[in-house]
Design a protein around this motif. Sequence first.
Motif: not given
Length: 235
Positions: A9-10, A13, A15, A46, A54-55, A67
């Motif tokens: 999670t960011y 930019n 992390q 999250s 993000r991943n 999502r």
Amino acid sequence: MLEIKAIDTYYGNIQALYGVDITVNEGEIITLVGANGAGKSTTLMSICGVTQPRNGRIFFQGRDITRTPAEEIVSLGICQVPEGRLIFPGLTVTENLDMGAFLRNDKDGIKKDMQRVFELFPILEQRRRQAGGTLSGGEQQMLAIGRALMARPKLLLLDEPSMGLAPLVVKQIFEIVKQINKEQGTTIFLVEQNANLALKTGHRGYVMENGVITLADDCEKLLADESVKKAYLGL
């Protein structure tokens, strides 16, 4: 019930989480401990869709919610009590609790659940017509938990419930957290800087450092771990 699989999670930019893996089984109290800024609150954000990874992937009762919009996650049965409580200060205690039931339309059930909140936190019933902003810190924390319970969560996320509260109030709130888990069967994911208290409350625990899970075990074993004692328990 909940599976967090290798999430990154960011914030822009920057992390905040690195390949985090966490599993929460139904009926458990899971604790996530670590220093301030370790990424504990980001983990909860999250899960509940406020800051989407993000991943990686997050699954709730077998469904991929990575999502999924935050409001839909609440409707699935995940509810967060945020750090700093964030009640509605201008609304009364009763109105705050009603806001917790915003997605529900079963009037009898809502009335019954509100009475249950008042049984758990009798002071809130005494203050039911009082504005939330005029309550003490401990009473506001009780109200924030009560508001979340009004959504009938299957999974309750608690973010730093002891923050800024007197030790006696903290003890009372954590006893009620255990009661909610035991009597109502609510699964609880507890994020807490007070590692000693958290590990004495939970069944299993995770230790986070700089956005990385460094230890995972039964809470009893983590309490006895020399590295945990040194870093988080002051022993």
